[in-house]
Design a protein around this motif. Structure first.
Motif, PDB file in Angstrom:
ATOM      1  N   THR A  46       0.854  -1.163  -0.155  1.00 18.15           N
ATOM      2  CA  THR A  46       0.160  -0.155   0.470  1.00 18.15           C
ATOM      3  C   THR A  46       1.055   1.609   0.033  1.00 18.15           C
ATOM      4  O   THR A  46       1.819   1.486   0.772  1.00 18.15           O
ATOM      5  N   LEU A  47       0.463   2.463  -1.095  1.00 21.24           N
ATOM      6  CA  LEU A  47       1.618   3.476  -1.064  1.00 21.24           C
ATOM      7  C   LEU A  47       0.594   4.448   0.172  1.00 21.24           C
ATOM      8  O   LEU A  47       0.053   4.863   0.337  1.00 21.24           O
ATOM      9  N   LEU A  48       2.270   5.016   0.807  1.00 22.36           N
ATOM     10  CA  LEU A  48       1.664   6.148   2.606  1.00 22.36           C
ATOM     11  C   LEU A  48       2.268   7.393   1.400  1.00 22.36           C
ATOM     12  O   LEU A  48       1.233   8.303   2.051  1.00 22.36           O
ATOM     13  N   ASP A  49       2.742   7.396   1.091  1.00 19.43           N
ATOM     14  CA  ASP A  49       3.015   8.935   0.389  1.00 19.43           C
ATOM     15  C   ASP A  49       4.493   8.588  -0.450  1.00 19.43           C
ATOM     16  O   ASP A  49       5.064   7.445  -0.783  1.00 19.43           O
ATOM     17  N   ARG A  50       4.364  10.118  -1.276  1.00 18.81           N
ATOM     18  CA  ARG A  50       5.230  10.583  -2.020  1.00 18.81           C
ATOM     19  C   ARG A  50       5.467  11.640  -3.351  1.00 18.81           C
ATOM     20  O   ARG A  50       4.995  12.393  -2.354  1.00 18.81           O
ATOM     21  N   LYS A  51       7.484  11.291  -2.478  1.00 17.98           N
ATOM     22  CA  LYS A  51       7.759  12.394  -3.464  1.00 17.98           C
ATOM     23  C   LYS A  51       8.610  12.491  -4.807  1.00 17.98           C
ATOM     24  O   LYS A  51       8.964  11.920  -4.995  1.00 17.98           O
ATOM     25  N   VAL A  52       8.622  14.174  -5.722  1.00 19.76           N
ATOM     26  CA  VAL A  52       8.317  13.765  -6.724  1.00 19.76           C
ATOM     27  C   VAL A  52      10.107  15.344  -6.782  1.00 19.76           C
ATOM     28  O   VAL A  52       8.890  16.536  -6.363  1.00 19.76           O
ATOM     29  N   ARG A  53      10.462  15.613  -7.724  1.00 21.82           N
ATOM     30  CA  ARG A  53      11.378  16.337  -8.312  1.00 21.82           C
ATOM     31  C   ARG A  53      11.625  16.208  -9.459  1.00 21.82           C
ATOM     32  O   ARG A  53      12.357  14.424 -10.033  1.00 21.82           O
TER      33      ARG A  53
END
Length: 475
Positions: free
Chosen positions: A26-33
């Motif tokens: 299960t995906l909880l969080d995601r950060k992108v650059r």
């Protein structure tokens, strides 16, 4: 099986992404650059320093998230054609961006030395897209990093494994990264290629380990800087397209089937999971076909083109921006006029790449309307993808994944062009990261089901015939 929560570091060519997952997938969080090349000494480089600084900050934020299962594992994923050298605990040279042109005389000398396609499965590619061409030039730019027995002789590793080193201080290499159109790996032999041995690079590459191997624990320095547990283990990691392949293998509908995965991002890469033998020698080297190597060391017939880059050039929008969601009904509504008027795009925008590398880009009847241009760009990408799929003998099932799986005109046009294939889409944003999770727990199943794609309405076959007739005309 995972004992705790997992962080996946996905450092692609266009985007750097870090995601936090429960052990059950299960995906909880995601950060992108968004990534951008930097310039050092007049040459394009990968922004290792900038990505590293951002990564530490992202890990620090994840460490502060309340979790039922503490973070236990980090898995790095990286794009291909990136090579890093380290010596004395630091970068031995700023790594090259693969779009940095290589001087003609250097490239000519390199091409005279590279092994045959039959040995490496690597086509001769422009700029630094063959890892070997980068290494050949780096030898001249940084001789001390390649001097046998010298104190600053570099240990070499692919881009994904560099980040495992960044996190642990332990250097490794891995087959799916080494076997990605690199010129330095022999898929049939499962070893570094003869040229790599002749040049001495084979001795410089860090030991080859499985993608799922634990490289080490998070270094004490980074444990302090991020707040992550000092017991956090780091795996060797893998090539991004092969991570998408791992994710696709989790769908029951594709298990044991002859299936092709079309991974869409900056590159559109078709990878065929063929049942039974496939004649790899039949792949046309000059049309951007190649032999990838999966995490198990098995050859994967593949074809590619720079679809994402081409679409973005045509529509003048950066599709990496998650806030841009085009009106899909408006795009679909633009298609009948394009088909009726014979509006089309001739290849190739990114000259030197793809199945038609020497084609001259042009429009036939360029629309003034933005939706018309974008719909035409999607039809163009589907036509090129159709050729690439044919070159690797795609049959059975086709799964389109990645950010362009949400482009309805593209996927539906592809389904219309290939009625012989059962075409599906899956999650458009997290398949690469989910594939990395399956290194830890191969029993994980993707969230949700494959979504069948309905063919685009209209006479797509006639449109394809007219397009092929147009591209066969002399420039």
């Amino acid at each position: 099986m995972a004992r705790g929560s997992i962080i996946v570091i996905d450092l692609g060519k266009t985007l750097s992404k870090v995601s936090l997952w429960r052990p059950d997938g299960t995906l909880l969080d995601r950060k992108v650059r968004p990534n951008a090349p930097i310039e050092i000494d007049g040459l394009r480089r990968l922004d290792a320093q900038g990505i590293g600084d951002w990564l530490i900050g992202a890990l620090r934020e994840f460490a502060a998230v309340p979790l039922d299962a503490p973070i236990d594992t980090i898995v790095p994923v990286g794009h291909g054609a990136g090579v890093v050298g380290v010596a004395q605990g630091a970068l031995a040279f700023p790594p090259l961006d693969y779009e940095q042109p290589i001087p003609d005389d250097v490239m000519a000398a390199y091409r005279a030395q590279r092994d045959a396609f039959a040995i490496t499965g690597s086509p001769a590619l422009p700029d630094g897209l063959n890892l070997g061409s980068q290494l050949f030039w780096l030898e001249q730019l940084y001789p001390a990093a390649f001097a046998a027995g010298g104190p600053t002789r570099a240990t070499l590793m692919p881009w994904a494994q560099y980040w495992a080193w960044f996190l642990t201080g332990t250097a490794t290499s891995e087959v799916s990264s080494l076997g990605c159109h690199s010129d330095v790996w022999s898929p049939a032999q499962g070893t570094l290629a003869p040229m790599a041995a002749r040049r001495g690079w084979a001795d410089q590459f860090a030991p080859v380990v499985p993608a799922s191997a634990q490289v080490g624990l998070l270094s004490p320095r980074l444990a302090r800087a991020t707040g992550l547990p000092a017991t956090t283990r780091v795996l060797a990691g893998l090539h991004d397209s092969n991570a998408a392949l791992m994710a696709a293998r989790g769908f029951d509908q594709l298990a044991g089937q002859d299936a092709t995965i079309l991974s869409t991002g900056t590159w559109f890469i078709a990878m065929r999971l063929a049942r039974g033998a496939f004649d790899l020698a039949a792949l046309p080297e000059a049309r951007d076909c190649l032999v990838n190597v999966d995490v198990f060391g098995q050859p994967v017939p593949s074809a590619r083109f720079m679809g994402g880059r081409e679409i973005e050039s045509l529509i003048e929008i950066d599709t990496r921006r998650v806030d841009i969601k085009p009106d899909q009904p408006a795009l679909l509504a633009a298609v009948p006029d394009i088909l009726r008027d014979g509006t089309m795009i001739l290849p190739t925008l990114c000259r030197g790449f793809g199945p038609l590398p020497h084609g001259t880009f042009g429009w036939i009847g360029q629309p003034r309307d933005w939706y018309g241009r974008r719909a035409a760009a999607c039809l163009y990408a589907a036509l090129v993808a159709d050729i690439s799929l044919g070159l690797i003998g795609a049959r059975g099932h086709l799964l389109v994944e990645g950010r362009f799986a949400e482009a309805e005109v593209f996927v539906r046009a592809l389904a219309a062009l290939r009625p012989d294939l059962a075409v599906y889409t899956a999650n458009a944003h997290n398949d690469v990261s989910f594939g990395a999770l399956r290194l830890i727990d191969p029993t994980l199943k993707p969230q949700g089901e494959l979504v069948p794609v309905a063919p685009l309405e209209g006479d797509i076959a006639a449109y394809r015939a007219a397009w092929h007739a147009a591209i066969s005309q002399p420039a």
